[in-house]
Design an enzyme around this catalytic site. Structure first.
Site, PDB file in Angstrom:
ATOM      1  N   PRO A  37       0.787  -1.231   0.000  1.00 30.66           N
ATOM      2  CA  PRO A  37       0.000   0.000   0.000  1.00 30.66           C
ATOM      3  C   PRO A  37       0.817   1.278   0.000  1.00 30.66           C
ATOM      4  CG  PRO A  37      -0.169  -1.164   2.099  1.00 30.66           C
ATOM      5  CD  PRO A  37       0.499  -2.098   1.143  1.00 30.66           C
ATOM      6  N   ASN A  38       0.333   2.210  -0.802  1.00 32.33           N
ATOM      7  CA  ASN A  38       0.853   3.580  -0.916  1.00 32.33           C
ATOM      8  C   ASN A  38       2.164   3.687  -1.694  1.00 32.33           C
ATOM      9  OD1 ASN A  38      -1.294   4.931   0.543  1.00 32.33           O
ATOM     10  ND2 ASN A  38      -0.508   3.872   2.343  1.00 32.33           N
ATOM     11  N   ARG A  82       5.308  12.078  -3.359  1.00 34.28           N
ATOM     12  CA  ARG A  82       5.138  12.673  -2.020  1.00 34.28           C
ATOM     13  C   ARG A  82       6.304  12.242  -1.136  1.00 34.28           C
ATOM     14  NH1 ARG A  82      -0.635  13.250  -1.881  1.00 34.28           N
ATOM     15  NH2 ARG A  82      -0.902  14.666  -3.632  1.00 34.28           N
ATOM     16  N   TYR A 111      11.270   8.838   1.070  1.00 29.61           N
ATOM     17  CA  TYR A 111      11.216   7.745   0.089  1.00 29.61           C
ATOM     18  C   TYR A 111      11.935   8.039  -1.233  1.00 29.61           C
ATOM     19  CZ  TYR A 111       7.746   6.032   3.390  1.00 29.61           C
ATOM     20  OH  TYR A 111       7.115   5.599   4.535  1.00 29.61           O
ATOM     21  N   ASN A 157       8.178  -5.427  -0.943  1.00 26.13           N
ATOM     22  CA  ASN A 157       8.032  -4.333   0.021  1.00 26.13           C
ATOM     23  C   ASN A 157       6.563  -4.298   0.417  1.00 26.13           C
ATOM     24  OD1 ASN A 157       7.784  -2.034   1.519  1.00 26.13           O
ATOM     25  ND2 ASN A 157       8.989  -0.744   0.128  1.00 26.13           N
ATOM     26  N   ALA A 189       3.045  -0.824   4.892  1.00 25.49           N
ATOM     27  CA  ALA A 189       2.536  -0.876   6.274  1.00 25.49           C
ATOM     28  C   ALA A 189       2.011  -2.264   6.649  1.00 25.49           C
ATOM     29  CB  ALA A 189       1.442   0.169   6.452  1.00 25.49           C
ATOM     30  N   GLU A 193      12.743  -9.232   1.697  1.00 23.40           N
ATOM     31  CA  GLU A 193      11.901  -8.103   2.128  1.00 23.40           C
ATOM     32  C   GLU A 193      12.694  -6.810   1.948  1.00 23.40           C
ATOM     33  OE1 GLU A 193      10.806  -8.563   6.216  1.00 23.40           O
ATOM     34  OE2 GLU A 193       9.751  -6.635   6.323  1.00 23.40           O
ATOM     35  N   HIS A 246      12.632  -2.548   2.484  1.00 20.48           N
ATOM     36  CA  HIS A 246      12.044  -1.286   2.943  1.00 20.48           C
ATOM     37  C   HIS A 246      12.939  -0.154   2.469  1.00 20.48           C
ATOM     38  CE1 HIS A 246       9.026  -3.237   5.331  1.00 20.48           C
ATOM     39  NE2 HIS A 246       9.968  -4.065   5.764  1.00 20.48           N
ATOM     40  N   ARG A 268      12.784   4.628  12.725  1.00 25.57           N
ATOM     41  CA  ARG A 268      11.519   5.365  12.702  1.00 25.57           C
ATOM     42  C   ARG A 268      10.663   5.016  13.930  1.00 25.57           C
ATOM     43  NH1 ARG A 268       9.003   5.140   6.820  1.00 25.57           N
ATOM     44  NH2 ARG A 268       7.837   6.890   7.738  1.00 25.57           N
TER      45      ARG A 268
HETATM   46  O1  CA2 Z   1      10.297   2.103   4.020  1.00 22.34           O
HETATM   47  C1  CA2 Z   1       9.475   1.423   3.401  1.00 22.34           C
HETATM   48  O2  CA2 Z   1       9.664   1.001   2.257  1.00 22.34           O
HETATM   49  C2  CA2 Z   1       8.097   1.141   4.030  1.00 22.34           C
HETATM   50  O3  CA2 Z   1       7.736  -0.204   3.707  1.00 22.34           O
HETATM   51  C3  CA2 Z   1       7.139   2.121   3.393  1.00 22.34           C
HETATM   52  C4  CA2 Z   1       5.741   2.094   4.002  1.00 22.34           C
HETATM   53  C5  CA2 Z   1       5.798   2.173   5.525  1.00 22.34           C
HETATM   54  O4  CA2 Z   1       4.493   2.017   6.075  1.00 22.34           O
HETATM   55  C6  CA2 Z   1       6.722   1.137   6.120  1.00 22.34           C
HETATM   56  O5  CA2 Z   1       6.764   1.304   7.512  1.00 22.34           O
HETATM   57  C7  CA2 Z   1       8.122   1.274   5.538  1.00 22.34           C
HETATM   58  C8  CA2 Z   1       4.912   3.272   3.491  1.00 22.34           C
HETATM   59  C9  CA2 Z   1       4.861   3.390   2.018  1.00 22.34           C
HETATM   60  C10 CA2 Z   1       4.341   4.742   1.687  1.00 22.34           C
HETATM   61  O6  CA2 Z   1       4.947   5.134   0.493  1.00 22.34           O
HETATM   62  C11 CA2 Z   1       4.841   6.433   0.135  1.00 22.34           C
HETATM   63  C12 CA2 Z   1       5.678   6.854  -0.848  1.00 22.34           C
HETATM   64  C13 CA2 Z   1       5.652   8.163  -1.225  1.00 22.34           C
HETATM   65  C14 CA2 Z   1       4.762   9.043  -0.648  1.00 22.34           C
HETATM   66  C15 CA2 Z   1       3.911   8.609   0.341  1.00 22.34           C
HETATM   67  C16 CA2 Z   1       3.939   7.292   0.742  1.00 22.34           C
END
Ligand code: CA2
Length: 146
Positions: free
Chosen positions: A11-12, A19, A24, A75, A78, A99, A101, A108
């Protein structure tokens, strides 16, 4: 015939590059997939990349990978921190699971420090930015050679 590696994003991650670049990075998911596909080719691997915001869809793709793919790079976003369903699906997959991240989840919030997926993963890469996907691919190539 070349081996297929499934690259899953949760997700996301479709928002990558659009963003929060301070966390990221600036690369979009399409950029990451293009670079990973090119590198996979250098290792003689095929890559099937998919992203979903939905837990059940990710479970379905992990189950499908049982009959199509030699390994999974994932990846889970969340869902890493919440999903026993995804862990169960990965436990039914026989090949290597890596995996990834993008951020260093251990630097974090405390709720990001635990990953259910890590109980199954053969390797975990965190905090290497989007380069982490390429590092995982290199490791996957090694694991699939053995
Ligand atoms: O660090 C990572 O790759 C995470 O898997 C990213 C997840 C987060 O919930 C994990 O704790 C760590 C969130 C992905 C959100 O991705 C975005 C990318 C750009 C803008 C907003 C969100």
């Amino acid at each position: 015939m070349s081996k297929l590696v499934t690259l899953l994003n949760g997700p996301n991650l479709n928002l990558l590059g659009l963003r929060q670049p301070e966390i990221y990075g600036r690369e979009t998911l399409a950029d990451v997939i293009a670079r990973a596909t090119a590198l996979a080719g250098e290792f003689g691997l095929d890559l099937a990349a998919q992203q979903s915001n939905h837990e059940g869809q990710l479970v379905d793709w992990i189950q499908a990978a049982r009959s199509t793919s030699a390994g999974i790079i994932f990846n889970p976003g969340a869902y890493s921190h919440t999903s026993v369903a995804i862990l169960d699906a990965l436990n039914a997959f026989e090949g290597p699971v890596l995996e990834v991240h993008i951020s260093n989840i251990h630097k974090r919030e405390a709720f990001r420090h635990h990953s259910f997926v890590s109980r199954r993963a053969d390797g975990v890469i965190a905090g290497c930015g989007t380069e982490g996907y390429l590092l995982a691919l290199r490791r996957m190539a090694t694991l699939l050679q053995a």
